[in-house]
Motif scaffolding. Structure first.
Motif, PDB file in Angstrom:
ATOM      1  N   ASN A 130       0.813  -1.221   0.000  1.00  0.00           N
ATOM      2  CA  ASN A 130       0.000   0.000   0.000  1.00  0.00           C
ATOM      3  C   ASN A 130       0.846   1.271   0.000  1.00  0.00           C
ATOM      4  N   THR A 142       2.673   2.518   2.450  1.00  0.00           N
ATOM      5  CA  THR A 142       2.426   3.298   3.660  1.00  0.00           C
ATOM      6  C   THR A 142       3.336   2.826   4.786  1.00  0.00           C
ATOM      7  N   TYR A 173      10.275   8.570   2.285  1.00  0.00           N
ATOM      8  CA  TYR A 173       9.273   9.487   2.823  1.00  0.00           C
ATOM      9  C   TYR A 173       9.838  10.871   2.509  1.00  0.00           C
ATOM     10  N   TYR A 182       1.613  13.908   2.733  1.00  0.00           N
ATOM     11  CA  TYR A 182       2.046  12.536   3.024  1.00  0.00           C
ATOM     12  C   TYR A 182       1.390  11.942   4.264  1.00  0.00           C
ATOM     13  N   MET A 232      -1.748  10.312   5.668  1.00  0.00           N
ATOM     14  CA  MET A 232      -2.985   9.715   5.149  1.00  0.00           C
ATOM     15  C   MET A 232      -3.987   9.399   6.258  1.00  0.00           C
ATOM     16  N   LYS A 240      -5.214   3.736   4.952  1.00  0.00           N
ATOM     17  CA  LYS A 240      -4.249   3.367   3.917  1.00  0.00           C
ATOM     18  C   LYS A 240      -4.800   3.545   2.513  1.00  0.00           C
ATOM     19  N   VAL A 244      -5.877   5.268  -0.915  1.00  0.00           N
ATOM     20  CA  VAL A 244      -5.460   6.470  -1.639  1.00  0.00           C
ATOM     21  C   VAL A 244      -6.615   7.469  -1.671  1.00  0.00           C
ATOM     22  N   CYS A 263       1.506   7.240   7.091  1.00  0.00           N
ATOM     23  CA  CYS A 263       2.040   8.173   6.101  1.00  0.00           C
ATOM     24  C   CYS A 263       2.332   7.478   4.785  1.00  0.00           C
ATOM     25  N   LYS A 264       2.308   8.283   3.754  1.00  0.00           N
ATOM     26  CA  LYS A 264       2.489   7.803   2.389  1.00  0.00           C
ATOM     27  C   LYS A 264       3.980   7.704   2.066  1.00  0.00           C
ATOM     28  N   ILE A 324       6.832   6.831  -1.248  1.00  0.00           N
ATOM     29  CA  ILE A 324       6.912   6.750  -2.711  1.00  0.00           C
ATOM     30  C   ILE A 324       8.199   6.018  -3.106  1.00  0.00           C
TER      31      ILE A 324
END
Lengths: 446, 464
Positions: free
Chosen positions: B105, B107, B130, B164, B166, B183, B185, B212-213, B215
């Protein structure tokens, strides 16, 4: 509210060891950014603001402005909960000389409160080299009563009745410590050791740890120098470097030791002073100059020797071109950066250069090699739990390298690593890096 | 002083080892990283270890009308954690566990005391990052940076903390615990509470958990530095890079005062006659795209009369970054006090703001070096002075007033990333007006009618 007050004028006949007001400008340099939190090993373990550098600076300021008292026992507890590893200084954007603040504070605390009787007794013995020597030898002959040896690694552990009593300070039955030697380094060698053809002469400051705990490493250092045609002088009247006393705020004793050492080395007529310990070398390069800055006779002598003091690795790689070793040493070696060696003496590249040049050695860097091991000299005894949690992290970093040998340039770290790789590690061998070079030279002879 | 019975209750709630009361400890929690702020000793410091414990502490504090100040690492620049009205500092340094990393996910679920850099090292194994990177990543906590909605060098391309976060678990002033977000989007259930609590500076609730998100970490990057002989050229280059449809990961500017000071400080061969330096880094997942962006930036630099340097290796990249890294330390070395402001203007007005800062420095006879995040208009006018000099201190305060007035006149904002806290509260009405202040007060009072959460920050205390 805490009011801001004006700067306090400096005093030119004293140093900050005598007058805490002289660190005000260092205190003012601190922006309270907190970058020290990222590297302070004590904060890393305690996770409390009180443990970190900027808090100690705030407390120094509060003391100077009468908002906290030196007789407050909590001030003492906080100020002695520091390894003086100087890691914060390497990460400080405004370059606060925190060593001046912490040493100034400790000296001020001792002036205010006196010294605990035990420390007083130990330090007055250290001040008298002959008495100290006798005491250490007596200790060596009696140690088997309290400790049982481990011949494989030349170490010993507390025997059960002592382990029960000493458990709270880490002296439990698993504790590994180096044996106190019955014949110290300086008793094993002549005043001057001459190679067949001498190209240069140097004076070796052994320090107490190499003298009493790791004389073999001291012998290795001498052997490496003579193998490079260097004549080695070992003044027998040298005393402790004084750093263990300095960090406890006993300014008088450390100045006595410094002056004695300066006199002893003046007599050698050598151009270089060699150390095999970051704390000792740091004392000669830095602390004696600071301590004796207002002394018209010994101040200049301290300056003179500060410029001529080299860690053995720097001497071998930067002053002379040491002879490349040819003896095969089949080991996987990692290297721990001792705080005082890297952060005071700025020595970190040289030992690695030496190790990588030994045939057969596979060098493996550990992650964060310059993170403190948690020794801090006597900190390991006074704050065993914090010290041990710092040491555990170090042992885990060492484990991850897969190395069978951890090398280091400071005997105090050797003691701490010996205990921690035994408790948390894979029983890697702990050695002074110079011993690996000496081994390689010896192997050449077959 | 707090009633002894309350301290004993706190000790029962949190455990004696997590409650600090000595005067030395109170001094240690009397400040944060903000210069020129009054310090205040709290009555007690409590280090909670779980959210239920936080609820119990809040209930105890509310029924005794004691103020609570949530605190992470205390590295903020808004005076946000100073315990102004005494009471309880709630330090999250010991709630520092990463609870879960979920690569499927993208996260991470963390306790508020997790240090940003620690999260980044933990997610690095999964090839993730992050992105929010305030200057204090190595020390600042996730809870603190969420409370302050921290930005950083990569804000232009990757956004700031609010982009960031969520989901959160928050303890309210009434002692209730709420959970919102998660979690997914997409989530439009109820109000967007994350965007309310992120940046609320501990005045609306106490964060006890964050989702938190993450990438994927960019795989390629190119770094270059432009050297300009006029501020106009530098400003036009910033606009030109964006107009060329390149969004750099970082686009940093330094003014002449900063360049000279860094050169004096670090001796790295900077052109001291230059009016501005731009440090630009483009990154991405494809080497071709990154190279194309790099060429496009170089073309813009050329058009705007810039000399430039390009990094061909990590070592050269490090050299280019040395100037920027040394900006604050070098400026700070000029005097005993340093105030770093973060007035922010639309990107198109960067040049005007830089010129204004130079003029303000001359007008009030104070030292100001300006550097910062040119790409997102977030500048750091940095003021250096001697706190023992009353006259200079007064002039500095006037200069700061004018910096903020200028930023607002240029359609900018008081704070790009440091927050309001105590430091900028008095300017708040200038940007929001009376109705805006009333809105702030309505929100504050509906959630914390007795002002027990971080009183005296962001929302002015009501005069009774």
């Amino acid at each position: 509210m805490v009011a801001e007050k004006g700067p306090i004028p400096a005093n030119t006949t004293k140093t900050y060891h005598d007058d805490l007001k002289m660190v005000q400008n260092e205190i003012d340099k601190c922006m309270k950014c907190g970058n020290c939190m990222a590297v302070c090993p004590v904060y890393g373990s305690d996770k409390s603001e009180t443990a970190v550098t900027r808090a100690k600076i705030a407390v120094a300021n509060a003391v100077l402005h009468g908002e906290l008292s030196l007789s407050d026992p909590d001030v003492s507890t906080m100020i002695f909960n520091c390894l003086v590893c100087k890691s914060c200084m390497t990460n400080c954007p405004t370059k606060v000389n925190f060593d001046k603040i912490i040493l100034g504070l400790r000296a001020a605390l001792v002036r205010e409160n006196g010294m605990p009787w035990l420390k007083k007794m130990i330090f007055s013995t250290i001040k008298n080299p002959r008495m100290f020597d006798a005491a250490m030898k007596l200790g060596a002959s009696l140690q088997s009563i309290a400790f049982k040896g481990d011949k494989n690694i030349k170490a010993m552990s507390p025997r059960s009745p002592f382990a029960i009593v000493g458990g709270s300070m880490g002296f439990d039955a698993d504790r590994k410590m180096p044996e106190l030697t019955v014949t110290p380094l300086r008793d094993r060698v002549a005043d001057v050791i001459k190679p067949k053809t001498a190209t240069m002469k140097v004076a070796f400051f052994t320090g107490d740890s190499l003298n009493y705990f790791y004389p073999d490493a001291g012998m290795d250092l001498i052997e490496v120098l003579t193998a490079n045609d260097i004549e080695v002088h070992i003044p027998k009247g040298q005393s402790c470097c004084g750093v263990p006393v300095l960090v406890h705020g006993d300014t008088g004793t450390v100045r006595t030791l410094a002056r004695n050492n300066l006199d002893e080395f003046d007599k050698t007529g050598c151009d270089y002073l060699i150390t095999g310990c970051g704390s000792c070398g740091g004392a000669w390069q830095h602390e004696y100059v600071e301590l004796l800055a207002a002394d018209p006779v010994y101040g200049p002598k301290a300056e003179y020797w500060a410029k001529r003091t080299y860690d053995i690795s720097t001497f071998l790689t930067r002053v002379i071109r040491f002879r490349k070793p040819k003896g095969q040493i089949d080991k996987t070696v990692t290297y721990h950066d001792s705080c005082h060696l890297k952060k005071t003496m700025k020595v970190f590249a040289e030992p690695r250069e030496i190790l990588k040049g030994i045939p057969g050695v596979t060098f493996k860097e550990m992650s964060a090699p310059d993170t403190c091991c948690g020794s801090g000299g006597s900190y390991v005894v006074s704050h065993y739990d914090t010290s041990s949690s710092i040491g555990k992290n170090k042992a885990e970093d060492i484990n991850k390298t897969g190395a069978d040998t951890v090398s280091v340039g400071c005997p105090a770290c050797m003691m701490q690593l010996l205990d921690n790789v035994n408790r948390f590690g894979n029983e890697q061998k702990v050695t002074h890096y110079i011993s690996l070079l000496a081994d390689s030279y010896r192997k050449e002879k077959g | 002083m707090l009633d002894k019975a309350i301290v004993e209750k706190l000790e029962r709630l949190a455990g004696k080892e997590n409650v600090l009361t000595s005067k030395v400890d109170m001094v240690a929690y009397s400040y944060d990283a903000t210069a020129d702020m009054p310090h205040q000793l709290p009555d007690v410091v409590v280090m909670p270890t779980g959210s239920e414990m936080v609820q119990q502490i809040v209930n105890l504090a509310r029924s005794n009308r004691i103020a609570i100040y949530p605190r992470g690492a205390g590295s903020n620049l808004s005076g946000g954690t100073i315990p102004l009205k005494k009471g309880i500092v709630l330090s999250f340094q010991r709630m520092n566990k990463i609870l879960e990393i979920d690569p499927a996910n993208l996260t991470a679920t963390v306790q508020p005391g997790v240090v940003i850099a620690a999260l980044n090292s933990a997610v690095a194994e999964y090839g993730l990052i992050y992105p929010p990177d305030p200057g204090t990543v190595a020390t600042a906590t996730m809870g603190g940076s969420a409370a302050e909605n921290s930005g950083g060098l990569r804000g232009l391309k990757y956004g700031v903390t609010k982009n960031y976060i969520m989901g959160m678990e928050v303890v309210l002033a009434n002692g209730e615990k709420v959970k919102f977000g998660g979690k997914t989007v997409k989530n439009v259930t109820a109000y967007d509470f994350s965007n309310l609590f992120v940046g609320s500076e501990g005045t609306l609730g106490i964060t006890t958990e964050l989702i938190c998100k993450l990438i994927p970490a960019p795989k390629f990057r190119r770094t270059m530095m432009g050297i300009f002989s006029t501020l106009e050229d530098a400003g036009n280059a910033v606009a030109g890079i964006i107009a060329a449809q390149v969004i750099p990961a970082t686009l940093e500017i330094m003014d002449n005062k900063t360049i000279r000071t860094v050169e004096d400080f670090a001796k790295i061969g900077l052109p001291i006659e230059a009016k501005a330096l731009l440090l630009c880094e483009v990154d991405g997942m494809s080497e071709d795209v990154v190279n194309a962006e790099f060429e496009a930036v170089i073309a813009v630099l050329k058009v705007n009369n810039s000399e430039y340097k390009v990094a061909h290796s990590d070592a050269e990249r490090d050299q280019l970054w040395t100037a920027r890294r040394n900006a604050l330390p070098a400026l700070a070395s000029l005097n005993n006090t340093v105030i770093v402001e973060d007035a922010t203007v639309p990107r198109s007005r960067i040049t005007e703001m830089l010129v204004a800062c130079e003029n303000i420095a001359a007008k009030y006879n104070v030292v100001i070096g300006t550097f910062g995040h040119a790409g997102d208009g977030n500048l750091h006018p940095t003021i250096l002075y001697d706190m023992y000099d009353k006259g200079e201190t007064a002039r500095v305060h006037e200069a700061i007033d004018e910096i903020f007035a200028t930023a607002l006149a240029l359609d900018g904002t008081l704070s790009g990333e440091h927050g309001i806290g105590m430091a900028k509260m008095k300017y708040l009405g200038n940007e929001l007006g009376r109705s805006g202040l009333n809105l702030m007060r309505s929100i504050k009072e509906s959630l914390d009618p007795e002002y027990i959460l971080n009183p005296g920050k962001m929302v002015p205390l009501r005069e009774v």
